[in-house]
Design a protein around this motif. Structure first.
Motif, PDB file in Angstrom:
ATOM      1  N   GLY A 133       0.812  -1.214   0.000  1.00 52.08           N
ATOM      2  CA  GLY A 133       0.000   0.000   0.000  1.00 52.08           C
ATOM      3  C   GLY A 133       0.842   1.259   0.000  1.00 52.08           C
ATOM      4  N   TYR A 134       1.912   1.262   0.774  1.00 52.35           N
ATOM      5  CA  TYR A 134       2.812   2.419   0.809  1.00 52.35           C
ATOM      6  C   TYR A 134       3.446   2.645  -0.558  1.00 52.35           C
ATOM      7  CZ  TYR A 134       6.710   5.456   2.104  1.00 52.35           C
ATOM      8  OH  TYR A 134       7.601   6.499   2.176  1.00 52.35           O
ATOM      9  N   ARG A 135       3.916   1.566  -1.184  1.00 51.24           N
ATOM     10  CA  ARG A 135       4.526   1.697  -2.507  1.00 51.24           C
ATOM     11  C   ARG A 135       3.516   2.205  -3.525  1.00 51.24           C
ATOM     12  NH1 ARG A 135       6.220  -3.610  -1.533  1.00 51.24           N
ATOM     13  NH2 ARG A 135       5.245  -4.295  -3.485  1.00 51.24           N
ATOM     14  N   ASN A 136       2.272   1.826  -3.341  1.00 44.53           N
ATOM     15  CA  ASN A 136       1.219   2.306  -4.230  1.00 44.53           C
ATOM     16  C   ASN A 136       1.067   3.816  -4.118  1.00 44.53           C
ATOM     17  OD1 ASN A 136      -1.923   2.934  -4.661  1.00 44.53           O
ATOM     18  ND2 ASN A 136      -1.373   1.148  -5.885  1.00 44.53           N
ATOM     19  N   PHE A 137       1.059   4.314  -2.894  1.00 38.26           N
ATOM     20  CA  PHE A 137       0.982   5.763  -2.703  1.00 38.26           C
ATOM     21  C   PHE A 137       2.214   6.450  -3.269  1.00 38.26           C
ATOM     22  CE2 PHE A 137      -1.840   4.699   1.088  1.00 38.26           C
ATOM     23  CZ  PHE A 137      -2.996   5.106   0.440  1.00 38.26           C
ATOM     24  N   ALA A 138       3.383   5.852  -3.055  1.00 37.22           N
ATOM     25  CA  ALA A 138       4.627   6.457  -3.524  1.00 37.22           C
ATOM     26  C   ALA A 138       4.667   6.572  -5.040  1.00 37.22           C
ATOM     27  CB  ALA A 138       5.820   5.639  -3.028  1.00 37.22           C
ATOM     28  N   SER A 139       3.924   5.711  -5.737  1.00 40.96           N
ATOM     29  CA  SER A 139       3.917   5.733  -7.202  1.00 40.96           C
ATOM     30  C   SER A 139       2.992   6.795  -7.784  1.00 40.96           C
ATOM     31  CB  SER A 139       3.501   4.356  -7.736  1.00 40.96           C
ATOM     32  OG  SER A 139       2.129   4.101  -7.458  1.00 40.96           O
ATOM     33  N   MET A 140       2.167   7.407  -6.936  1.00 44.18           N
ATOM     34  CA  MET A 140       1.218   8.405  -7.419  1.00 44.18           C
ATOM     35  C   MET A 140       1.932   9.727  -7.666  1.00 44.18           C
ATOM     36  SD  MET A 140      -2.132   7.709  -5.018  1.00 44.18           S
ATOM     37  CE  MET A 140      -2.994   6.137  -5.070  1.00 44.18           C
ATOM     38  N   LYS A 141       1.747  10.272  -8.832  1.00 46.67           N
ATOM     39  CA  LYS A 141       2.428  11.511  -9.195  1.00 46.67           C
ATOM     40  C   LYS A 141       1.842  12.708  -8.440  1.00 46.67           C
ATOM     41  CE  LYS A 141       3.749   9.947 -13.818  1.00 46.67           C
ATOM     42  NZ  LYS A 141       3.657  10.181 -15.285  1.00 46.67           N
ATOM     43  N   GLU A 142       0.530  12.730  -8.312  1.00 41.88           N
ATOM     44  CA  GLU A 142      -0.116  13.871  -7.662  1.00 41.88           C
ATOM     45  C   GLU A 142      -0.355  13.589  -6.181  1.00 41.88           C
ATOM     46  OE1 GLU A 142      -4.133  16.671  -8.041  1.00 41.88           O
ATOM     47  OE2 GLU A 142      -3.698  15.135  -9.536  1.00 41.88           O
ATOM     48  N   LYS A 143       0.322  14.300  -5.322  1.00 41.84           N
ATOM     49  CA  LYS A 143       0.159  14.226  -3.876  1.00 41.84           C
ATOM     50  C   LYS A 143       0.644  12.921  -3.246  1.00 41.84           C
ATOM     51  CE  LYS A 143      -3.441  16.260  -2.040  1.00 41.84           C
ATOM     52  NZ  LYS A 143      -4.827  16.624  -1.684  1.00 41.84           N
ATOM     53  N   GLY A 144       1.274  12.064  -4.044  1.00 43.31           N
ATOM     54  CA  GLY A 144       1.730  10.778  -3.514  1.00 43.31           C
ATOM     55  C   GLY A 144       2.691  10.938  -2.351  1.00 43.31           C
ATOM     56  N   GLU A 145       3.573  11.942  -2.444  1.00 37.96           N
ATOM     57  CA  GLU A 145       4.542  12.156  -1.374  1.00 37.96           C
ATOM     58  C   GLU A 145       3.846  12.550  -0.085  1.00 37.96           C
ATOM     59  OE1 GLU A 145       8.713  14.638  -0.615  1.00 37.96           O
ATOM     60  OE2 GLU A 145       7.366  15.228  -2.237  1.00 37.96           O
ATOM     61  N   MET A 146       2.784  13.342  -0.196  1.00 37.65           N
ATOM     62  CA  MET A 146       2.040  13.766   0.990  1.00 37.65           C
ATOM     63  C   MET A 146       1.321  12.573   1.631  1.00 37.65           C
ATOM     64  SD  MET A 146       2.720  16.980   1.272  1.00 37.65           S
ATOM     65  CE  MET A 146       4.347  16.568   0.627  1.00 37.65           C
ATOM     66  N   TYR A 147       0.785  11.690   0.774  1.00 35.19           N
ATOM     67  CA  TYR A 147       0.128  10.495   1.293  1.00 35.19           C
ATOM     68  C   TYR A 147       1.127   9.641   2.079  1.00 35.19           C
ATOM     69  CZ  TYR A 147      -3.449  11.629  -2.227  1.00 35.19           C
ATOM     70  OH  TYR A 147      -4.408  12.253  -2.988  1.00 35.19           O
ATOM     71  N   CYS A 148       2.338   9.530   1.570  1.00 33.38           N
ATOM     72  CA  CYS A 148       3.372   8.740   2.240  1.00 33.38           C
ATOM     73  C   CYS A 148       3.734   9.336   3.597  1.00 33.38           C
ATOM     74  CB  CYS A 148       4.610   8.644   1.359  1.00 33.38           C
ATOM     75  SG  CYS A 148       4.390   7.575  -0.092  1.00 33.38           S
ATOM     76  N   TYR A 149       3.758  10.663   3.686  1.00 30.66           N
ATOM     77  CA  TYR A 149       4.069  11.312   4.960  1.00 30.66           C
ATOM     78  C   TYR A 149       3.030  10.944   6.017  1.00 30.66           C
ATOM     79  CZ  TYR A 149       7.674  14.310   2.861  1.00 30.66           C
ATOM     80  OH  TYR A 149       8.803  14.773   2.239  1.00 30.66           O
ATOM     81  N   PHE A 150       1.758  10.984   5.634  1.00 28.53           N
ATOM     82  CA  PHE A 150       0.717  10.661   6.612  1.00 28.53           C
ATOM     83  C   PHE A 150       0.755   9.171   6.968  1.00 28.53           C
ATOM     84  CE2 PHE A 150      -3.811   9.920   7.882  1.00 28.53           C
ATOM     85  CZ  PHE A 150      -3.756  10.674   9.048  1.00 28.53           C
ATOM     86  N   TYR A 151       1.049   8.315   5.992  1.00 26.22           N
ATOM     87  CA  TYR A 151       1.212   6.890   6.240  1.00 26.22           C
ATOM     88  C   TYR A 151       2.321   6.675   7.270  1.00 26.22           C
ATOM     89  CZ  TYR A 151       1.712   1.897   4.913  1.00 26.22           C
ATOM     90  OH  TYR A 151       1.767   0.527   4.902  1.00 26.22           O
ATOM     91  N   LEU A 152       3.430   7.412   7.118  1.00 27.75           N
ATOM     92  CA  LEU A 152       4.545   7.314   8.071  1.00 27.75           C
ATOM     93  C   LEU A 152       4.132   7.771   9.462  1.00 27.75           C
ATOM     94  CD1 LEU A 152       7.451   8.592   5.812  1.00 27.75           C
ATOM     95  CD2 LEU A 152       7.391   6.371   6.968  1.00 27.75           C
TER      96      LEU A 152
END
Length: 499
Positions: free
Chosen positions: A80-99
């Protein structure tokens, strides 16, 4: 799964992982079983027509640790984390909240007890009342410029990725730009979680004892599948006398207690519903480095049977396969639901899709699933132990000695089924190889104890370069050819006479 919590605080939202009130089961007739007989048209409708068999995937070696490490896996290892990381739009922000979610969970040490705090909430009638919330940590998602629905999707994905955080409540509350990570009240005491962790580790180590370094990844995953099924019973609600409760239609009601929807069902009670089966399989695979994910959706053979369900997909030798250990748990152990082809699986299983948009119903896009079903076999040359292969075709590819004598066991036992004396459900094996490999002799071994032979078939004419011996196997075929000449059916007369 427990009923969705309907109280709201500010814009308080209650949700459950898969929005289930029960889990889908199949009856004794499920799976891909058949009696080996052809229909008048020459095609058995219960046997899926396999696509062209691809080359065997390159085998990936799983290195077993000396002992299991129960430290929660790194976020970068999670699907799931890798899936968010692959998203171009806002993916990095999603990863921060996941962390942030990961840090909050890791920080909850075994000796820490979560006490409830009072909050004002509104009930379904719009009336305000005071309730208790068991909050592990209040997380600020607003600083990442993500919406409530996006935060909920990340929270749900995190729970799917980490079955070891069994204590995360399937209810979540939020207000403004913050989300409350909550703990199930049953697990709020640190002493309770400490005791449960001991039981989780004991169960995992028991499973680990059935594994060995000489196993293929397919054999390891199959062993875990067998272990989960033989260690669990499906859980139903019961009355004070232990009698199963039924609904208005006379159907048994799945257990809705929280333990029946997480890995505690396996670790402590030996029973659970579909989520216990799926999360236990995912967790045990993850401990030895095999990637598996839990999938939520709907399942059933008919419109009347369709209901909320959870299952897995597992990655073996770089290929993703479908697995449903809940449906595999019948009076005999059904292997049909281990490595089922995508085409067959999708006839009865429909996953939640990410196209629904973010929010509590969102689920990441699943990996591309194999069109080739697994039907594990064990092949031995001479008297060696041999090894397990995903299907007959992959075993054939390993036959290189033209003077060798090979034995291929269909429906092979694992160390689990051997130790527990488990009966295995027989089903049809198919292979698509146009010419059998050259060898002095190939012996196929079928059902143990001669009880109802396995049926095996070819998809087209097969050229035989080897002497073929059948042991308790019903063989069906369009035609058989040896070195260009038709082989008379009398070749198999010894089997027919025994029957």
């Amino acid at each position: 799964m427990r009923k969705a919590w309907r109280k709201v605080i500010c814009a308080l939202l209650a949700t459950s992982l898969f929005s289930l009130t029960g889990c889908s089961l199949i009856g004794e007739g499920g799976g891909l079983a058949n009696d080996g007989e052809d229909t008048p048209s020459g095609k058995d409708p219960l046997i899926p027509v396999l696509p062209t068999i691809p080359d065997a995937p390159e085998e990936e070696v799983v290195v077993l640790p000396e002992k299991l490490d129960f430290t929660p896996g790194a976020v970068v290892e999670q699907y799931g984390y890798r899936n968010f990381a692959s998203m171009k739009e806002k993916g990095e922000m999603y990863c921060y909240f996941y962390l942030d979610l990961h840090r909050a969970c890791v920080a909850l040490t075994a000796d820490k007890t979560i006490t409830p705090t009072k909050h004002l909430a509104q009930n379904g009638d719009g009336e305000t009342e005071e309730i208790d919330l068991y909050i592990v940590k209040t997380l600020d998602f607003g600083k990442y410029d993500i919406t409530v629905d996006e935060a909920l999707a990340i929270w749900k994905t995190f729970r799917m990725d980490y079955p070891e955080f069994y204590w995360i409540d399937n209810q979540v509350s939020y207000g403004g730009k913050t989300l409350n990570l909550q703990i199930v009240p049953d697990y709020a005491l640190g002493s309770v979680r400490t005791q449960l962790q001991t039981r989780i580790e004991a169960k995992a180590n028991q499973c680990f004892s059935y594994l060995s370094a000489d196993m293929t990844s397919t054999e390891m995953a199959l062993t875990i599948y067998d272990y989960v099924i033989t260690s669990l019973y499906y859980a139903y609600k019961t009355d004070e006398n232990g009698q199963k409760l039924v609904d208005e239609y006379g159907k048994e009601i799945p257990e809705d207690a929280v333990w029946a929807h997480n890995i505690i069902g396996l670790a402590e009670n030996g029973k659970g519903v579909c989520e216990t089966y799926a999360k236990s399989f995912e967790y045990l695979c993850s401990l030895i480095g095999i990637e598996a994910i839990t999938v939520g959706g709907l399942a059933g053979r008919t419109k009347e049977e369709v209901g909320g369900h959870a299952w897995n997909v597992v990655k073996l030798d770089g290929v993703w396969y479908c697995v449903d250990s809940t449906w595999g748990d019948q009076s005999t152990l059904y292997r049909d639901w281990f490595g089922t082809s995508a085409v067959e699986f999708e006839k009865t299983h429909t996953p939640d899709m990410e196209t629904l948009g973010f929010g509590k119903e969102w689920q990441y896009k699943l990996p591309t699933l194999s069109e080739k079903a697994l039907a594990p076999v064990r092949m031995q040359e001479g008297k060696d132990k041999g090894k397990m292969y995903g299907c007959i075709d992959y075993a054939f590819a390993e036959i290189t000695d033209e003077q060798g004598e090979y034995t291929i066991t269909l429906l092979p036992d694992t160390t689990v089924t051997t130790a527990k004396g488990t009966k295995l459900h027989h089903y049809t094996y198919s292979f698509a190889t146009g010419a059998l490999p050259k060898a002095k002799k190939i012996t196929f071994v079928g059902e143990r104890n001669g009880i109802v032979p396995i049926s095996m078939r070819t998809e087209s004419a097969v050229t035989l370069w080897s002497d073929i011996y059948l042991m308790d196997i019903a063989w069906t075929y369009p035609s058989l050819v040896k070195n260009g000449y038709d082989v008379e059916k009398s070749v198999f007369s010894s089997y027919d006479e025994e029957r």
